[in-house]
Enzyme design. Structure first.
Site, mmCIF file in Angstrom:
data_model
loop_
_atom_site.group_PDB
_atom_site.id
_atom_site.type_symbol
_atom_site.label_atom_id
_atom_site.label_comp_id
_atom_site.label_asym_id
_atom_site.label_seq_id
_atom_site.Cartn_x
_atom_site.Cartn_y
_atom_site.Cartn_z
ATOM 1 C CB CYS A 184 17.740 -78.278 -103.373
ATOM 2 S SG CYS A 184 19.026 -78.642 -104.578
ATOM 3 C CG HIS A 324 11.930 -80.182 -104.403
ATOM 4 N ND1 HIS A 324 12.639 -79.013 -104.188
ATOM 5 C CD2 HIS A 324 12.854 -81.127 -104.759
ATOM 6 C CE1 HIS A 324 13.930 -79.242 -104.393
ATOM 7 N NE2 HIS A 324 14.086 -80.504 -104.748
ATOM 8 C CD GLU A 335 7.270 -82.568 -104.199
ATOM 9 O OE1 GLU A 335 6.975 -81.509 -103.626
ATOM 10 O OE2 GLU A 335 7.957 -82.612 -105.247
ATOM 11 C CE LYS A 357 13.053 -76.867 -107.701
ATOM 12 N NZ LYS A 357 11.929 -76.863 -106.742
ATOM 13 C CG HIS A 362 16.593 -77.245 -108.838
ATOM 14 N ND1 HIS A 362 16.357 -76.454 -107.733
ATOM 15 C CD2 HIS A 362 16.842 -78.492 -108.346
ATOM 16 C CE1 HIS A 362 16.448 -77.179 -106.639
ATOM 17 N NE2 HIS A 362 16.749 -78.419 -106.988
ATOM 18 C CG PHE A 423 21.852 -83.610 -103.598
ATOM 19 C CD1 PHE A 423 20.671 -84.049 -104.174
ATOM 20 C CD2 PHE A 423 22.932 -83.380 -104.428
ATOM 21 C CE1 PHE A 423 20.576 -84.269 -105.541
ATOM 22 C CE2 PHE A 423 22.860 -83.592 -105.804
ATOM 23 C CZ PHE A 423 21.679 -84.036 -106.355
#
Length: 436
Positions: A184, A324, A335, A357, A362, A423
């Site tokens: 991502c 994010h 975050e 998002k 996403h 990831f």
């Protein structure tokens, strides 16, 4: 001779998303707080743990002829759509990709525009997964009808660099065609690599961004098995809710976003409109877990600090972060802690954080590019889109999350960060400055 890095500017924007088939419609929908998340209507969808996703608002078949579409994976088709919009937005002439008398007539009738030497034009266009639809559908054909019925275009359709290759071919980009894959964070890295290509003198202009289209039963089942996605099947448009106490996972989306980056010298020489300055990028690796982010947020903070250093910015110059923020219980709060660690404990007093998002879903490998486009528009228009579905703020959230309605930014020079994490522990932060 100055040792300062070449200034890189953004001159073109393109996108096709769950909110709209281009940048203006996507931006309008964001400001209106609309959701691109809808129920899936597949046969047998009721057997899946998650039965909704953020699918494209406009079908690619509306702008790409079917003969060409049959040779493209869906992620490649939408990358071309976004690239064509960005190219036109930057004021460049349509590419002379076809040959013959008809092509010459079309070129003569096309609007005038600038041109660029192909040897000075590059492409960096990423996808986190690539041609998933092609891979799975081709295997079904092989299993049911035999090898001779498998399309000879299968390999170029499924390879992750296919979108970059097709865009490079269409626009004649010979300075280099690249496809970075980091889950991502893929298209966030693409923007950073494009900046570096121009600074290094490898190209004057770079087409950069990301694309993803993997809304498929297998993907829904595998993410569902991980317990990574929201299961709010009864109200899908409210399922993506970053920072809310009741968030329960991300919502899968699809789409593509592309930017035209070029050196400021090149852009100003041709009188181009400049949307923003692509100031720099920072990277780090968590080295923690293949799926979970480091709960300390240390790696994410490093990426943000490194982006500031690369951009020549001070923490106090950042007034906005497009986070994010996927709406997962494990990801959102670390975050925010990393933002404070990187930008200062006084961040809550000056930084407007948003999580788009909540409306787009996403886009996985395409997320960083789309959110870069949104960050650029936020700086240019002076408006921060509000985070949707935030009804009950998590007790651990102590930064200023924009919600309810868009928020106006002050006039004058401003800077912002766009964060993308993937990831494998990939962390990317891209810094933009308002063009003044």
């Amino acid at each position: 001779m100055s040792n300062s890095p070449t200034t890189v500017v953004v001159t073109g924007l393109g996108a096709t998303t769950p909110l709209g088939g281009d940048v203006p419609s996507t931006w309008s929908a964001l400001l209106a707080g609309e959701s691109g998340v809808r129920n899936l209507d597949w046969e047998g969808v009721e057997e899946l743990p998650v039965r909704f996703a953020a699918q494209l608002k406009v079908d690619p078949a509306e702008s790409i002829p079917r003969p060409q579409l049959r040779r493209l994976d869906r992620n490649q088709a939408i990358a071309l759509i976004a690239a064509r919009e960005a190219w036109a937005d930057a004021g460049y002439a349509p590419p002379a990709a076809k040959k013959g008398r008809k092509a010459a007539e079309e070129a003569a009738a096309a609007p005038e525009g600038a041109t660029v030497d192909g040897d000075r034009l590059g492409v960096v266009l990423s996808s986190g997964i690539g041609g998933l639809h092609t891979a799975l559908n081709s295997y079904d054909v092989f299993r049911e009808k035999g090898w001779s019925r498998v399309s000879p275009f299968t390999v170029p359709m499924l390879m992750p660099n296919g979108a970059s290759g097709h865009v490079g071919i269409e626009f004649g980009a010979m300075a280099g065609s690249h496809a970075l894959v980091s889950a991502c964070a893929s298209s966030g890295e693409a923007v950073g690599y494009a900046i570096d290509m121009i600074r290094a003198g490898r190209a004057d202009v770079v087409i950069c961004g990301g694309t993803e289209s993997c809304i498929h039963p297998l993907q829904m089942a595998s993410f569902g098995a991980m317990r990574a996605m929201s299961t709010r099947n009864d109200e899908p448009e409210r399922a993506s809710r970053p920072y809310d106490k009741n968030r329960d996972g991300f919502v899968l989306g699809e789409g593509a976003a592309v930017m035209i980056l070029e050196s400021e010298e090149h852009a100003r020489a041709r009188g181009a409109r400049i949307h923003a300055i692509a100031a720099g990028a920072g990277y780090s690796g968590d080295a923690y877990d293949i799926v979970l982010p480091d709960p300390s947020g240390g790696g994410q903070a490093k990426a943000m600090r490194r982006a500031l250093t690369d951009a020549g910015l001070r923490p106090e110059e950042i007034v906005h972060v497009n986070a994010h923020a996927t709406s997962t219980p494990a990801g959102d709060v670390p975050e925010l802690n990393s933002i404070k660690a990187a930008l200062g404990e006084d961040a809550a007093a000056r930084i407007n954080v948003t999580a788009t998002k909540s409306m787009t879903g996403h886009l996985l490998g395409g997320a960083g590019a789309l959110e870069s486009v949104i960050t650029i528009l936020t700086l240019r228009e002076g408006l921060v889109p509000a985070t949707a579905n935030l009804e009950d703020l998590d007790d651990e959230v102590d930064l200023d999350i924009v919600r309810g309605e868009p928020r106006k930014l002050p006039d004058g020079p401003l800077a912002a960060l766009n964060n993308s994490f993937g990831f494998g522990g990939h962390n990317v932060s891209v810094a933009f400055r308002r063009a003044v």
